[in-house]
Write an enzyme that holds these catalytic residues in place. Structure first.
Site, mmCIF file in Angstrom:
data_model
loop_
_atom_site.group_PDB
_atom_site.id
_atom_site.type_symbol
_atom_site.label_atom_id
_atom_site.label_comp_id
_atom_site.label_asym_id
_atom_site.label_seq_id
_atom_site.Cartn_x
_atom_site.Cartn_y
_atom_site.Cartn_z
ATOM 1 N N HIS A 86 -0.324 10.663 -2.202
ATOM 2 C CA HIS A 86 -1.743 10.550 -1.630
ATOM 3 C C HIS A 86 -2.762 11.611 -2.119
ATOM 4 C CE1 HIS A 86 -4.439 9.755 0.877
ATOM 5 N NE2 HIS A 86 -5.103 8.638 0.364
ATOM 6 N N HIS B 36 0.872 -1.404 0.356
ATOM 7 C CA HIS B 36 -0.334 0.037 -0.389
ATOM 8 C C HIS B 36 1.131 0.985 -0.154
ATOM 9 C CE1 HIS B 36 -2.254 2.637 2.482
ATOM 10 N NE2 HIS B 36 -3.188 2.801 0.846
#
Length: 260
Positions: A72, A30
């Protein structure tokens, strides 16, 4: 390779999914191996490959001048020494920043926010499957085509996964390319199953807290693969494996990572 019986997921929309070892699961790093290196940076994907992860997930969006970068947040504030919204900044301005946040960042001086093409190339080099999260937003057709071309140039068109919380984003990807595997970051519901089946070559990427064995089985009956995020506990991972998930996204090594 586990020699147990394989479950073949074949989509009624015409996409033949990969066969997965029953009782096995594929682990996706991740934001890269973000438990060991700063998230969404090249070292995080290099370490993911070295650790044996099957895939590496990352987040991508465009700068004000249309360059796909891997980060992100909507802003650069949390992970760099800069401040401001990514969409308001040129690539040159973002590239001038240093990544200053994340695990073990002190071991990696002079880190920069990478481009999509750089992360794709790193994933290919270390042998992990790119899992490309396109952040929700409005993108031009030219920008979508640029992303698709970046994937195609590296021969990854059928060897990656594109994911998004935005169904519109996935619709646009599918409209422009029939081959890229896609996953909808959404709950497994009757409506979402029908929406995904319409897109074809697709599956789910669902929050771990909202998955149950009956829901996973429902998706599998529809020929849809199920990924889940973000699992950092071995007990929880085992429960999800027992429920039948195909992929687990994690920040850490939680045991048994597989790399075919």
């Amino acid at each position: 390779m586990n020699q147990t019986k394989k479950r073949s997921l074949v989509s009624p929309t015409g996409y033949d999914g990969e066969a997965f070892d029953s009782g096995s699961v594929r682990y996706v790093a991740h934001r890269g191996f973000s438990g060991a290196a700063p998230e969404n940076t090249l070292p995080a994907y290099e370490l993911a490959g070295a650790a044996g992860f099957w895939g590496g997930e990352f987040d991508t969006t465009v700068t004000s001048d249309g360059k796909w970068v891997v980060i992100h947040d909507e802003t650069v504030d949390r992970t760099t020494n800069g401040s401001g919204r990514v969409s308001d900044m040129t690539f040159e301005r973002i590239r001038a920043l240093s990544v200053t946040g994340g695990n073990n960042v002190e071991r990696y001086p002079h880190l920069q926010v990478p481009t999509l093409s750089e992360v794709l190339a790193t994933c290919k080099q270390v042998g992990i499957v790119p899992v490309i999260e396109i952040k929700s937003g409005s993108y031009t057709e030219e920008q979508y085509l640029t992303l698709i071309e970046d994937v195609q140039k590296l021969g990854l068109e059928t060897k990656c996964i594109v994911i998004s919380f935005s169904y519109e984003v996935l619709e646009n990807i599918r409209r422009l390319n029939p081959y890229l595997p896609i996953q909808f970051l959404a709950d497994i519901t009757d409506d979402n199953i029908e929406r995904i089946k319409r897109l074809g070559n697709a599956g789910f990427d669902s929050n771990r807290t909202r998955l149950t064995k009956p829901l996973i089985e429902q998706a599998h009956r529809a020929g849809l693969i199920v990924n889940t995020w973000t699992v950092n506990n071995a007990t929880e991972a085992q429960q999800l494996i027992n429920a039948g998930v195909d992929y687990i996204s994690t920040d850490h090594l939680i045991g048994g990572v597989t790399h075919d």
